[in-house]
Design an enzyme around this catalytic site. Structure first.
Site, PDB file in Angstrom:
ATOM      1  N   LYS A 111       0.823  -1.212   0.000  1.00 32.25           N
ATOM      2  CA  LYS A 111       0.000   0.000   0.000  1.00 32.25           C
ATOM      3  C   LYS A 111       0.857   1.263   0.000  1.00 32.25           C
ATOM      4  O   LYS A 111       0.440   2.296  -0.512  1.00 32.25           O
ATOM      5  CB  LYS A 111      -0.960  -0.014   1.195  1.00 32.25           C
TER       6      LYS A 111
ATOM      7  N   LYS B 178     -10.714  -5.172  -4.926  1.00 31.06           N
ATOM      8  CA  LYS B 178     -11.704  -4.201  -5.401  1.00 31.06           C
ATOM      9  C   LYS B 178     -11.047  -2.906  -5.847  1.00 31.06           C
ATOM     10  O   LYS B 178     -11.656  -2.093  -6.529  1.00 31.06           O
ATOM     11  CB  LYS B 178     -12.769  -3.946  -4.344  1.00 31.06           C
TER      12      LYS B 178
ATOM     13  N   LYS C 107      -3.698 -11.024  -6.340  1.00 27.57           N
ATOM     14  CA  LYS C 107      -4.940 -11.227  -5.579  1.00 27.57           C
ATOM     15  C   LYS C 107      -6.095 -10.438  -6.209  1.00 27.57           C
ATOM     16  O   LYS C 107      -5.891  -9.319  -6.685  1.00 27.57           O
ATOM     17  CB  LYS C 107      -4.688 -10.727  -4.148  1.00 27.57           C
TER      18      LYS C 107
HETATM   19  P1  TYM Z   1     -10.508  -6.678   3.689  1.00 32.56           P
HETATM   20  O1  TYM Z   1     -11.647  -5.725   3.809  1.00 32.56           O
HETATM   21  O2  TYM Z   1      -9.372  -6.333   2.802  1.00 32.56           O
HETATM   22  O3  TYM Z   1     -11.030  -8.096   3.256  1.00 32.56           O
HETATM   23  C1  TYM Z   1     -12.063  -8.739   3.979  1.00 32.56           C
HETATM   24  C2  TYM Z   1     -11.823 -10.243   4.007  1.00 32.56           C
HETATM   25  O4  TYM Z   1     -11.770 -10.752   2.680  1.00 32.56           O
HETATM   26  C3  TYM Z   1     -10.591 -11.516   2.502  1.00 32.56           C
HETATM   27  N1  TYM Z   1     -10.133 -11.354   1.109  1.00 32.56           N
HETATM   28  C4  TYM Z   1      -9.922 -12.372   0.268  1.00 32.56           C
HETATM   29  N2  TYM Z   1     -10.061 -13.696   0.405  1.00 32.56           N
HETATM   30  C5  TYM Z   1      -9.775 -14.485  -0.656  1.00 32.56           C
HETATM   31  N3  TYM Z   1      -9.378 -13.992  -1.857  1.00 32.56           N
HETATM   32  C6  TYM Z   1      -9.236 -12.666  -2.047  1.00 32.56           C
HETATM   33  N4  TYM Z   1      -8.854 -12.202  -3.238  1.00 32.56           N
HETATM   34  C7  TYM Z   1      -9.520 -11.782  -0.958  1.00 32.56           C
HETATM   35  N5  TYM Z   1      -9.487 -10.427  -0.795  1.00 32.56           N
HETATM   36  C8  TYM Z   1      -9.859 -10.196   0.469  1.00 32.56           C
HETATM   37  C9  TYM Z   1      -9.607 -10.951   3.507  1.00 32.56           C
HETATM   38  O5  TYM Z   1      -8.591 -11.873   3.842  1.00 32.56           O
HETATM   39  C10 TYM Z   1     -10.489 -10.636   4.683  1.00 32.56           C
HETATM   40  O6  TYM Z   1     -10.695 -11.775   5.483  1.00 32.56           O
HETATM   41  N6  TYM Z   1      -7.925  -5.829   7.801  1.00 32.56           N
HETATM   42  C11 TYM Z   1      -9.055  -6.554   7.305  1.00 32.56           C
HETATM   43  C12 TYM Z   1     -10.352  -6.177   7.992  1.00 32.56           C
HETATM   44  C13 TYM Z   1     -10.269  -6.290   9.480  1.00 32.56           C
HETATM   45  C14 TYM Z   1     -10.224  -7.504  10.219  1.00 32.56           C
HETATM   46  C15 TYM Z   1     -10.168  -7.097  11.581  1.00 32.56           C
HETATM   47  C16 TYM Z   1     -10.269  -8.842   9.862  1.00 32.56           C
HETATM   48  C17 TYM Z   1     -10.227  -5.267  10.363  1.00 32.56           C
HETATM   49  N7  TYM Z   1     -10.164  -5.749  11.623  1.00 32.56           N
HETATM   50  C18 TYM Z   1     -10.110  -8.052  12.599  1.00 32.56           C
HETATM   51  C19 TYM Z   1     -10.204  -9.795  10.895  1.00 32.56           C
HETATM   52  C20 TYM Z   1     -10.127  -9.388  12.235  1.00 32.56           C
HETATM   53  C21 TYM Z   1      -9.199  -6.239   5.824  1.00 32.56           C
HETATM   54  O7  TYM Z   1      -8.728  -5.267   5.364  1.00 32.56           O
HETATM   55  O8  TYM Z   1      -9.971  -7.047   5.148  1.00 32.56           O
END
Ligand code: TYM
Length: 333
Positions: free
Chosen positions: A114, A199, A196
């Site tokens: 990032k 979005k 990966k």
């Molecule tokens: P975020 O919003 O980027 O993504 C949410 C969840 O989706 C999963 N994910 C994927 N899984 C498979 N293939 C992909 N291409 C893919 N892209 C995203 C992510 O692994 C995630 O599980 N930091 C976290 C949000 C968060 C969080 C937390 C998660 C904040 N606090 C506490 C767990 C516990 C995030 O940015 O997810």
């Protein structure tokens, strides 16, 4: 009766959710709702680490809540809340910050990625992101965190911080375990299957959004980048076909081997269309349900209110314990 373990997870409201978010995370969340005490958050504070348009962030927060519910997360059966509605998340982050070292955060893959992508805005929040995530998790005595593979490194920090705090101040936090699904934990871009699915990809053909309509979904799968060898098998040198097979497997519940068998002897065109149709069948009803729920803002505000109250009761207890252990004087009421 045995007490249920607590499970926590969250998604950032940084735009419309992708098929990757769904298959990597939410799909598992739903299946775990009866077996765990589930707490699901909308991580709005995390999104501020990259520039947001304020009105869009607000709209995305409601959209994500509607989507959670449309995906089967019944707010009567789990705690569903907005991260910023529970101030303890920011407060515990401060305490954890005092025991986190910059080097630990600078080596995080997501921070490095990032920082390159948003070179004009490498802010402290971007670096501190995993500490806020650790606070999210540790406030609820969480034992299980269902996430995609990309979040595994952040979960390691949460575990390290829990152990560090416990060692310094006596047993306080549970040490959380990641739960990473067997299929779908890393859905790749449809245009560059070595990357990966995200979005924030500039090329909308690279990802399937849960807002895409049937035609768009099928069209994007037809255009998915593959190889030219013609065999529908999962292999390291066939990332495109492997990705499509794992999407198909994750959606249908079939193993990769079963999926390979099903498409044996078929051409890539037929295979891509079949995957597209299957995904469209999955997403269509979710999108319609989300749109219906989204119209009822009063209902969603009610969900936010009661979710925050439930979350706060647990979070404040943990925070009070932490404050006491580190030596802060308790506030008089
Ligand atoms: P975020 O919003 O980027 O993504 C949410 C969840 O989706 C999963 N994910 C994927 N899984 C498979 N293939 C992909 N291409 C893919 N892209 C995203 C992510 O692994 C995630 O599980 N930091 C976290 C949000 C968060 C969080 C937390 C998660 C904040 N606090 C506490 C767990 C516990 C995030 O940015 O997810």
């Amino acid at each position: 009766m045995e007490e249920k373990k607590t499970l926590f997870s969250a998604v950032q409201p940084s735009g419309v959710m992708t098929l990757g978010n769904y298959l990597g995370a939410i799909k598992n969340w739903k299946s775990m709702i009866d077996d765990y005490d589930c707490i699901y958050s909308i991580a709005d504070l995390h999104t501020l680490t990259v520039k947001q348009v304020p009105a869009d962030l607000r709209a995305h927060t409601y959209e994500l809540a509607a989507l959670y519910i449309a995906c089967g997360l019944d707010p009567e059966k789990c705690v569903l809340f907005v991260q910023s509605h529970v101030p303890a998340h920011a407060e515990l982050t401060w305490i954890l910050n005092t025991m986190t070292y910059p080097g630990e955060l600078q080596r995080m893959t997501q921070f490095k990625d990032k920082s390159l992508k948003h070179a004009d805005n490498v802010n402290m929040g971007l670096m501190d992101y995993p500490v806020l995530m650790a606070a999210d998790i540790l406030l609820y005595n969480t034992e299980v965190v269902p996430v995609g593979i990309d979040q595994k490194q952040h979960l390691e920090i949460a575990r390290d911080l829990a152990v560090r705090f416990n060692n310094r101040y006596s047993e306080t936090f549970k040490v959380p375990e990641p739960y990473i699904g067997k299929v779908g934990a890393k859905i790749m871009s449809l245009q560059d299957p070595t990357k990966k699915m995200s979005k924030s990809d500039e090329n909308a053909n690279a990802f399937i959004s849960l807002d895409d309509d049937r035609d768009a979904i099928i069209r994007k799968f037809r255009r998915a980048v593959t190889d030219s060898d013609g065999r529908i098998i999962a292999a390291e040198d066939k990332p495109g076909i492997t990705n499509l097979l794992s999407i198909y497997g994750a959606v249908t519940g079939k193993t990769i081997a079963e999926a390979e068998k099903e498409f044996e002897g078929k051409g890539y065109g037929d295979f891509k269309s079949a995957v597209g149709e299957t995904v469209a069948d999955l997403i269509g009803p979710i999108r319609e349900e989300k749109d219906r729920i989204l119209k009822d803002k009063e209902f969603l505000d009610g969900v936010f209110r009661s979710g925050a109250e439930k979350a706060e009761r647990i979070a404040n207890k943990t925070l009070a314990k932490v404050y006491r252990k580190v030596g802060l004087v308790q506030r008089m009421r």
